[in-house]
Design a protein around this motif. Structure first.
Motif, PDB file in Angstrom:
ATOM      1  N   LEU A 145       0.832  -1.203   0.000  1.00  0.00           N
ATOM      2  CA  LEU A 145       0.000   0.000   0.000  1.00  0.00           C
ATOM      3  C   LEU A 145       0.865   1.251   0.000  1.00  0.00           C
ATOM      4  O   LEU A 145       0.579   2.215  -0.723  1.00  0.00           O
ATOM      5  CB  LEU A 145      -0.924  -0.003   1.217  1.00  0.00           C
ATOM      6  CG  LEU A 145      -1.798   1.246   1.398  1.00  0.00           C
ATOM      7  CD1 LEU A 145      -2.741   1.421   0.206  1.00  0.00           C
ATOM      8  CD2 LEU A 145      -2.593   1.164   2.698  1.00  0.00           C
ATOM      9  N   ALA A 146       1.916   1.245   0.786  1.00  0.00           N
ATOM     10  CA  ALA A 146       2.796   2.416   0.863  1.00  0.00           C
ATOM     11  C   ALA A 146       3.358   2.773  -0.507  1.00  0.00           C
ATOM     12  O   ALA A 146       3.459   3.956  -0.853  1.00  0.00           O
ATOM     13  CB  ALA A 146       3.931   2.147   1.839  1.00  0.00           C
TER      14      ALA A 146
ATOM     15  N   THR B  64       2.029   2.554  -3.343  1.00  0.00           N
ATOM     16  CA  THR B  64       1.033   3.244  -4.173  1.00  0.00           C
ATOM     17  C   THR B  64       0.856   4.701  -3.746  1.00  0.00           C
ATOM     18  O   THR B  64       0.312   5.500  -4.514  1.00  0.00           O
ATOM     19  CB  THR B  64      -0.333   2.532  -4.098  1.00  0.00           C
ATOM     20  OG1 THR B  64      -0.896   2.688  -2.787  1.00  0.00           O
ATOM     21  CG2 THR B  64      -0.200   1.063  -4.440  1.00  0.00           C
ATOM     22  N   ARG B  65       1.297   5.037  -2.547  1.00  0.00           N
ATOM     23  CA  ARG B  65       1.119   6.394  -2.015  1.00  0.00           C
ATOM     24  C   ARG B  65       2.407   7.205  -1.981  1.00  0.00           C
ATOM     25  O   ARG B  65       2.372   8.423  -1.814  1.00  0.00           O
ATOM     26  CB  ARG B  65       0.565   6.312  -0.585  1.00  0.00           C
ATOM     27  CG  ARG B  65      -0.813   5.663  -0.488  1.00  0.00           C
ATOM     28  CD  ARG B  65      -1.240   5.525   0.966  1.00  0.00           C
ATOM     29  NE  ARG B  65      -2.622   5.055   1.069  1.00  0.00           N
ATOM     30  CZ  ARG B  65      -3.232   4.776   2.223  1.00  0.00           C
ATOM     31  NH1 ARG B  65      -2.559   4.943   3.368  1.00  0.00           N
ATOM     32  NH2 ARG B  65      -4.480   4.353   2.235  1.00  0.00           N
TER      33      ARG B  65
ATOM     34  N   THR C  99       4.773   8.103  -4.119  1.00  0.00           N
ATOM     35  CA  THR C  99       5.058   9.139  -5.117  1.00  0.00           C
ATOM     36  C   THR C  99       4.350  10.440  -4.759  1.00  0.00           C
ATOM     37  O   THR C  99       4.955  11.515  -4.765  1.00  0.00           O
ATOM     38  CB  THR C  99       4.635   8.672  -6.513  1.00  0.00           C
ATOM     39  OG1 THR C  99       5.260   7.420  -6.806  1.00  0.00           O
ATOM     40  CG2 THR C  99       5.026   9.687  -7.576  1.00  0.00           C
ATOM     41  N   ARG C 100       3.088  10.330  -4.441  1.00  0.00           N
ATOM     42  CA  ARG C 100       2.322  11.516  -4.036  1.00  0.00           C
ATOM     43  C   ARG C 100       2.883  12.124  -2.762  1.00  0.00           C
ATOM     44  O   ARG C 100       3.047  13.343  -2.646  1.00  0.00           O
ATOM     45  CB  ARG C 100       0.852  11.128  -3.831  1.00  0.00           C
ATOM     46  CG  ARG C 100      -0.061  12.295  -3.428  1.00  0.00           C
ATOM     47  CD  ARG C 100      -1.324  11.785  -2.788  1.00  0.00           C
ATOM     48  NE  ARG C 100      -1.035  11.057  -1.556  1.00  0.00           N
ATOM     49  CZ  ARG C 100      -1.835  10.134  -1.023  1.00  0.00           C
ATOM     50  NH1 ARG C 100      -2.956   9.796  -1.612  1.00  0.00           N
ATOM     51  NH2 ARG C 100      -1.493   9.525   0.111  1.00  0.00           N
ATOM     52  N   ASP C 101       3.186  11.269  -1.788  1.00  0.00           N
ATOM     53  CA  ASP C 101       3.718  11.758  -0.521  1.00  0.00           C
ATOM     54  C   ASP C 101       5.028  12.519  -0.724  1.00  0.00           C
ATOM     55  O   ASP C 101       5.258  13.566  -0.099  1.00  0.00           O
ATOM     56  CB  ASP C 101       3.966  10.596   0.442  1.00  0.00           C
ATOM     57  CG  ASP C 101       2.681   9.979   0.971  1.00  0.00           C
ATOM     58  OD1 ASP C 101       1.601  10.561   0.755  1.00  0.00           O
ATOM     59  OD2 ASP C 101       2.769   8.907   1.610  1.00  0.00           O
TER      60      ASP C 101
ATOM     61  N   ASP D 118       1.672   2.852   5.578  1.00  0.00           N
ATOM     62  CA  ASP D 118       0.743   3.794   4.959  1.00  0.00           C
ATOM     63  C   ASP D 118       1.404   4.760   3.990  1.00  0.00           C
ATOM     64  O   ASP D 118       0.717   5.518   3.303  1.00  0.00           O
ATOM     65  CB  ASP D 118       0.017   4.599   6.045  1.00  0.00           C
ATOM     66  CG  ASP D 118      -0.845   3.718   6.929  1.00  0.00           C
ATOM     67  OD1 ASP D 118      -1.506   2.809   6.387  1.00  0.00           O
ATOM     68  OD2 ASP D 118      -0.833   3.911   8.156  1.00  0.00           O
ATOM     69  N   GLY D 119       2.740   4.782   3.929  1.00  0.00           N
ATOM     70  CA  GLY D 119       3.425   5.715   3.034  1.00  0.00           C
ATOM     71  C   GLY D 119       4.614   6.365   3.717  1.00  0.00           C
ATOM     72  O   GLY D 119       5.286   5.752   4.554  1.00  0.00           O
TER      73      GLY D 119
ATOM     74  N   GLU E 144       3.354  11.743 -12.143  1.00  0.00           N
ATOM     75  CA  GLU E 144       2.576  11.736 -10.904  1.00  0.00           C
ATOM     76  C   GLU E 144       3.271  12.549  -9.820  1.00  0.00           C
ATOM     77  O   GLU E 144       2.623  13.292  -9.069  1.00  0.00           O
ATOM     78  CB  GLU E 144       2.338  10.306 -10.419  1.00  0.00           C
ATOM     79  CG  GLU E 144       1.496  10.249  -9.140  1.00  0.00           C
ATOM     80  CD  GLU E 144       1.356   8.860  -8.560  1.00  0.00           C
ATOM     81  OE1 GLU E 144       0.733   8.739  -7.482  1.00  0.00           O
ATOM     82  OE2 GLU E 144       1.868   7.895  -9.157  1.00  0.00           O
TER      83      GLU E 144
ATOM     84  N   ALA F 108       1.745  15.956  -8.079  1.00  0.00           N
ATOM     85  CA  ALA F 108       1.580  16.105  -6.633  1.00  0.00           C
ATOM     86  C   ALA F 108       2.362  17.308  -6.122  1.00  0.00           C
ATOM     87  O   ALA F 108       1.890  18.036  -5.238  1.00  0.00           O
ATOM     88  CB  ALA F 108       2.039  14.830  -5.921  1.00  0.00           C
TER      89      ALA F 108
END
Length: 336
Positions: A129-130, A132-133, A135-137, A216-217, A261, A265
């Motif tokens: 999951l991390a 997938t998040r 790049t945005r983070d 979580d990221g 991406e 962001a």
């Protein structure tokens, strides 16, 4: 280098002053990370509660002469406070110890749970999951770092693109060991230098290995000792350098994400809008820099200044950077 016996008493004294007379210092241990500073983990227990903490300390508590681009521990602490205020995910600093004190030049911060090893972050199932998040983070974190007012970031060196070309070419030439690919890169960078962006606070080493990642990221941004005033594209591109993808070369951003991406962001969080092609020059600069750094590390091993196997192994990676540079030159013009 410091020992547990040297720092246990001053740490315990600080714990009593900060948490109360009943506070107990437990689980003090030296961590392997941190090439230029000591890093210690410890817990403070009070009435059944435990607070996990990190001590970042100058070797032996007394800072020796350091590279001109490396900021002091006091400045690192200022940067953590300033970026934390700007909503960047960083550890909270609880105490700054000045040079000459019993603890020595150091600061204490909260310990953030998570992983820093790039290969584990990119491979292990617990970080699915991390990934997938992330790049945005990272895009959001970089935008917030670059928006920190320079007046609140402490005394920092200034290093733009032209400064870095001059610096690393001087280092390269000092070896008197011609490497045609590196010389091609220096010539190309000079001939194709972009107009500089407005100087901002730059982290200077924003990549896997210096980021704590949890399930979580992004958990926290670490290791601010190379922070400086510079071009924001430097940080973005450094995250893209192939050496920091840990074998996952198909993903330009750190082995986990795609550059559009990241840039989306970054812009959505208040950063300047950059096109992927605007990152190319700085990614070539990053691969060239790391190649010269690898030469420097092998030089330290060869002269005996640092006889560790790690320095010798990193020194051998110059050839990897030459391959990366060739691939980057072949890919010019493909990035929209």
């Amino acid at each position: 280098m410091g020992t547990g016996n040297q720092i246990e008493k001053p740490l315990a004294d600080w714990a009593h002053a900060h948490f109360g007379a009943g506070a107990q210092l437990v689980s003090l241990k030296r961590l392997s990370g941190g090439a230029s500073q000591e890093t210690w983990a410890f817990d403070v227990e009070t009435s059944g509660a435990s607070t996990p903490l990190i001590l970042r300390r100058a070797p032996g508590g007394a800072a020796a002469a350091r590279a001109s681009e490396a900021v002091s521990l006091a400045t690192e602490a200022v940067l953590l406070a300033a970026t934390g205020k700007a909503a960047v995910r960083v550890p909270e600093v609880l105490h700054v110890s000045p040079p000459g004190s019993e603890l020595g030049e150091a600061f204490i911060m909260r310990r953030v749970a998570g992983e820093t090893l790039g290969r584990k972050i990119l491979r292990d199932e617990e970080f699915t999951l991390a990934r997938t998040r992330l790049t945005r983070d990272c895009g959001e974190a970089l935008a917030r770092i670059h928006a920190v007012p320079l007046t609140s970031s402490g005394p920092l060196p200034r290093s733009l693109g032209a400064d870095q070309i001059a610096k690393y070419e001087t280092i390269y030439q000092s070896f008197n060991l011609p490497r045609p690919v590196l010389e091609l890169a220096f010539a190309w960078l000079k001939a194709n230098a972009p107009d500089p962006a407005e100087p901002v606070l730059v982290h200077g080493d924003f990549r896997l290995g210096n980021l704590i990642v949890n399930q979580d990221g992004l958990g926290a941004v670490l290791d601010w000792e190379l922070a400086h005033i510079g071009d924001p594209r430097e940080d973005i591109a450094w995250l893209c350098v192939n050496s920091w993808r840990f074998g996952h070369t198909e993903k330009r951003v750190g082995g986990f994400g795609d550059l559009p991406e990241l840039l989306d962001a970054y812009a959505a969080a208040g950063g300047q809008r950059f096109a992927p092609s605007e990152i190319d020059w700085w990614e070539i600069m990053g691969s060239l820099k790391w190649g010269v750094m690898c030469m420097t590390m092998y030089g330290a091993y060869k002269t005996g200044a640092d006889p560790s196997v790690e320095r010798a192994a990193i020194g051998r990676r110059v050839s990897e950077n030459e391959i990366d540079l060739i691939n980057l030159f072949e890919g010019l013009g493909r990035h929209a």
